[in-house]
Scaffold this motif. Sequence first.
Motif, PDB file in Angstrom:
ATOM      1  N   MET A   1       1.088  -1.090  -0.370  1.00  0.00           N
ATOM      2  CA  MET A   1       0.236  -0.469  -0.189  1.00  0.00           C
ATOM      3  C   MET A   1       0.553   1.315  -0.129  1.00  0.00           C
ATOM      4  N   LYS A   2       2.432   1.394   0.074  1.00  0.00           N
ATOM      5  CA  LYS A   2       2.698   2.351   0.476  1.00  0.00           C
ATOM      6  C   LYS A   2       3.148   3.159  -0.910  1.00  0.00           C
ATOM      7  N   ASN A   3       3.976   2.111  -1.869  1.00  0.00           N
ATOM      8  CA  ASN A   3       3.374   2.305  -3.072  1.00  0.00           C
ATOM      9  C   ASN A   3       2.402   2.932  -3.626  1.00  0.00           C
ATOM     10  N   LEU A   4       1.224   2.196  -3.870  1.00  0.00           N
ATOM     11  CA  LEU A   4       0.440   3.118  -4.204  1.00  0.00           C
ATOM     12  C   LEU A   4      -0.142   4.561  -3.514  1.00  0.00           C
ATOM     13  N   SER A   5       0.272   4.701  -2.226  1.00  0.00           N
ATOM     14  CA  SER A   5      -0.004   5.685  -1.222  1.00  0.00           C
ATOM     15  C   SER A   5       1.181   7.022  -1.922  1.00  0.00           C
ATOM     16  N   PHE A   6       2.476   6.623  -2.563  1.00  0.00           N
ATOM     17  CA  PHE A   6       3.553   6.870  -2.724  1.00  0.00           C
ATOM     18  C   PHE A   6       3.310   7.813  -4.300  1.00  0.00           C
ATOM     19  N   ALA A   7       2.728   6.795  -5.036  1.00  0.00           N
ATOM     20  CA  ALA A   7       2.018   7.263  -6.270  1.00  0.00           C
ATOM     21  C   ALA A   7       0.817   8.241  -6.319  1.00  0.00           C
ATOM     22  N   ALA A   8      -0.012   8.471  -5.437  1.00  0.00           N
ATOM     23  CA  ALA A   8      -0.939   8.466  -4.745  1.00  0.00           C
ATOM     24  C   ALA A   8      -0.355   9.701  -4.681  1.00  0.00           C
ATOM     25  N   THR A 163      -1.523  14.342   3.173  1.00  0.00           N
ATOM     26  CA  THR A 163      -1.565  14.011   4.252  1.00  0.00           C
ATOM     27  C   THR A 163      -2.903  12.750   4.381  1.00  0.00           C
ATOM     28  N   PHE A 164      -4.417  13.629   3.576  1.00  0.00           N
ATOM     29  CA  PHE A 164      -5.289  13.118   3.570  1.00  0.00           C
ATOM     30  C   PHE A 164      -5.487  11.691   2.323  1.00  0.00           C
ATOM     31  N   ILE A 165      -4.608  12.015   1.358  1.00  0.00           N
ATOM     32  CA  ILE A 165      -5.030  10.795   0.651  1.00  0.00           C
ATOM     33  C   ILE A 165      -3.776   9.355   1.040  1.00  0.00           C
ATOM     34  N   SER A 166      -2.632  10.238   1.776  1.00  0.00           N
ATOM     35  CA  SER A 166      -1.807   8.412   2.595  1.00  0.00           C
ATOM     36  C   SER A 166      -2.518   7.694   3.882  1.00  0.00           C
ATOM     37  N   GLY A 167      -3.715   8.785   4.733  1.00  0.00           N
ATOM     38  CA  GLY A 167      -4.110   8.489   5.648  1.00  0.00           C
ATOM     39  C   GLY A 167      -5.737   7.060   4.931  1.00  0.00           C
ATOM     40  N   ARG A 168      -6.288   7.578   3.870  1.00  0.00           N
ATOM     41  CA  ARG A 168      -6.909   7.360   3.285  1.00  0.00           C
ATOM     42  C   ARG A 168      -6.694   5.631   2.279  1.00  0.00           C
ATOM     43  N   ILE A 169      -5.424   5.787   2.251  1.00  0.00           N
ATOM     44  CA  ILE A 169      -4.751   4.765   1.367  1.00  0.00           C
ATOM     45  C   ILE A 169      -4.237   3.383   2.522  1.00  0.00           C
ATOM     46  N   GLU A 170      -3.580   3.810   3.260  1.00  0.00           N
ATOM     47  CA  GLU A 170      -2.551   3.240   3.949  1.00  0.00           C
ATOM     48  C   GLU A 170      -3.702   2.713   5.038  1.00  0.00           C
TER      49      GLU A 170
END
Length: 171
Positions: A1-8, A163-170
């Motif tokens: 999920m961290k890769n997806l969070s980084f890409a987002a 911050t919002f995006i990583s909180g949602r994805i992770e």
Amino acid sequence: MKNLSFAAGAAWTALLAFVIVCIDQLIKGCMPIGAEKGFTYIAFVAWAVYFFSGCTGKDGIRAAIGYVIGIAFSIGIMLLAGVFASTAFFSVPIAVFVVVFVVLYLEKVPWADLIPAMFVASGCYFGIMTYVPEATFGTAACVEIVYGFIGLLFGWITITGKTFISGRIEK
């Protein structure tokens, strides 16, 4: 999920860069100088200033204050260089020495202590004054404040969104 969070987060930041360029294309004609040029670079530089300032709302405000102070001190350098015009070659170096000496004391003043923001703002201001023939003290200051504050705002938007995006994805 961290890769997806980084890409987002990267996509979010790229989208914001896209938006800044669009904003420049929309407002450059409304600026008092440089309508055919635009000043996207100032927004991008200010965006970076937000990041090295600490990435908080308070630090963004400190950076905005630093921008205004940097512009004011740049004008001071130009005026003071005129006072020292009789020294020819040394007029600007003397003016810079005097003003920078004073500016560094602002490190002791809360909310006006972000010296790097002042130097960045000063550099951008001197760039406008040097390369935009119709620039005056006031028009250059107006353009830099508009674009600088856009960049600082986008710094805040970047961090808030990531911050919002990583909180949602992770989750």
